[in-house]
Design an enzyme around this catalytic site. Structure first.
Site, PDB file in Angstrom:
ATOM      1  CG  ASP A  10      41.841  38.244  41.589  1.00 45.43           C
ATOM      2  OD1 ASP A  10      42.005  37.013  41.521  1.00 45.43           O
ATOM      3  OD2 ASP A  10      40.737  38.750  41.889  1.00 45.43           O
ATOM      4  CB  SER A  11      40.346  36.181  37.871  1.00 43.56           C
ATOM      5  OG  SER A  11      39.596  36.224  39.068  1.00 43.56           O
TER       6      SER A  11
ATOM      7  CB  CYS B  31      44.281  34.922  41.468  1.00 39.52           C
ATOM      8  SG  CYS B  31      43.087  33.853  40.668  1.00 39.52           S
TER       9      CYS B  31
ATOM     10  CD  GLU C 220      34.929  40.156  39.863  1.00 43.37           C
ATOM     11  OE1 GLU C 220      34.886  41.114  39.095  1.00 43.37           O
ATOM     12  OE2 GLU C 220      35.965  39.845  40.488  1.00 43.37           O
TER      13      GLU C 220
ATOM     14  CB  CYS D  62      38.396  32.172  46.381  1.00 45.77           C
ATOM     15  SG  CYS D  62      37.894  33.310  45.076  1.00 45.77           S
TER      16      CYS D  62
ATOM     17  CG  HIS E 256      36.565  37.197  44.062  1.00 47.73           C
ATOM     18  ND1 HIS E 256      37.721  36.864  43.411  1.00 47.73           N
ATOM     19  CD2 HIS E 256      35.891  38.039  43.235  1.00 47.73           C
ATOM     20  CE1 HIS E 256      37.749  37.478  42.226  1.00 47.73           C
ATOM     21  NE2 HIS E 256      36.645  38.186  42.104  1.00 47.73           N
TER      22      HIS E 256
HETATM   23  N1  DGL Z   1      40.079  35.589  43.249  1.00 50.59           N
HETATM   24  C1  DGL Z   1      40.223  34.400  42.445  1.00 50.59           C
HETATM   25  C2  DGL Z   1      40.763  33.286  43.338  1.00 50.59           C
HETATM   26  O1  DGL Z   1      41.365  33.609  44.358  1.00 50.59           O
HETATM   27  C3  DGL Z   1      38.919  34.129  41.785  1.00 50.59           C
HETATM   28  C4  DGL Z   1      39.035  33.131  40.750  1.00 50.59           C
HETATM   29  C5  DGL Z   1      38.037  33.243  39.661  1.00 50.59           C
HETATM   30  O2  DGL Z   1      38.117  34.174  38.896  1.00 50.59           O
HETATM   31  O3  DGL Z   1      37.225  32.316  39.530  1.00 50.59           O
HETATM   32  O4  DGL Z   1      40.656  32.108  43.057  1.00 50.59           O
END
Ligand code: DGL
Length: 261
Positions: free
Chosen positions: A6-7, A69, A148, A180, A182
């Site tokens: 993931d990011s 992600c 985050e 997302c 997150h």
């Molecule tokens: N968890 C990522 C997603 O599902 C976050 C993306 C991001 O870093 O902006 O899109």
């Protein structure tokens, strides 16, 4: 080994679901915390990051990849699948399938990052299956940084969530996709603000179920995956805040190992 990226730390919601469903399978995770968020970057950059992240996981011994992600899944799936010859999972299809199972009025809302929402991939996949579904999407660029930072219960976060959800509330959706990885961490606030008549879809469980099913049907791939119940967590930047949030998502003590790609 199952490789998941993931990011940042949002993809750990997917790791948790996979650990619950497939507890013996070894996992290697990479969270690109140095370059997060991906959601406001160009498609080309997210594709490059996704290729690098996949290569890193392969170097660690992964033989099945999960792009945990939505942003990477919406813009990089085709390229990553074409480049690497192994099973590559994305998080969008399981969320779409689940939303179509849950929605009675076929009035579906989607929240996600700017890149995910502007890709239009959710609408496309929903309309492929139900052409007359009403689909409304809203990008929520402030939510990833709030997660985050660990601002999961702050009044400011509640206010921002309320503002983002307002256009979906007025459309009277009956199902809301958390587009997302997150956002499941904000689920209590989101559920409260959108109202209890709306079903909330978090793709992590559906994805874990899908992988379980795939492995049962593909024993030659299943046999290649190591099963010692081990998990390693790599990130491109470590801060005490990331570690704190990561532990609260995984619900156990974990150590984040730093790696530069
Ligand atoms: N968890 C990522 C997603 O599902 C976050 C993306 C991001 O870093 O902006 O899109």
């Amino acid at each position: 080994m199952i490789g998941i990226f993931d990011s940042g730390i949002g993809g750990l919601t997917v790791v948790r679901a996979i650990m619950d469903k497939l507890p013996d399978y070894d996992i290697v995770y990479f969270g690109d915390t140095a370059r997060t968020p991906y959601g406001n970057k160009s498609g080309r950059t997210v594709v490059n990051y996704s290729l690098q992240n996949t290569e890193f996981l392969l170097d660690q011994g992964a033989n099945l990849i999960v792009m945990a992600c939505n942003t990477a899944s919406s813009v990089a799936t085709e390229t990553v699948q074409a480049r690497f010859n192994l099973p590559i999972y994305e998080v969008i299809t399981p969320a779409v399938n689940q939303s179509l199972k849950m929605s009675k009025k076929m009035a579906i809302g989607i929240i996600g990052t700017r890149a995910t929402i502007s890709s239009g991939v959710y609408e496309e996949k929903i309309h492929e299956k139900v052409p007359d579904a009403r689909v409304y999407s809203v990008s929520c660029p402030l939510l990833v940084p709030l997660v985050e930072e660990g601002w999961l219960k702050k009044p400011e976060t509640r206010m921002i969530v309320k503002k983002y959800l307002h256009p979906l509330k007025v459309r009277q959706i009956d199902t809301l996709i958390l587009g997302c990885t997150h956002y499941p961490l904000l689920k209590p606030i989101i559920a409260h603000k959108i109202g209890k008549r709306v079903s909330i879809i978090d793709s992590s469980m559906a994805l874990a179920e899908e992988i379980n099913h795939f492995l049962a049907e593909n024993p030659q791939i299943d046999q290649g995956l190591s099963k010692n119940g081990k998990a390693d967590f790599f990130v491109s930047d470590v801060t005490p805040q990331f570690e704190k949030t990561a532990r609260s998502v995984i619900k156990q003590h974990i150590t984040l190992k730093h790696v530069s790609l």
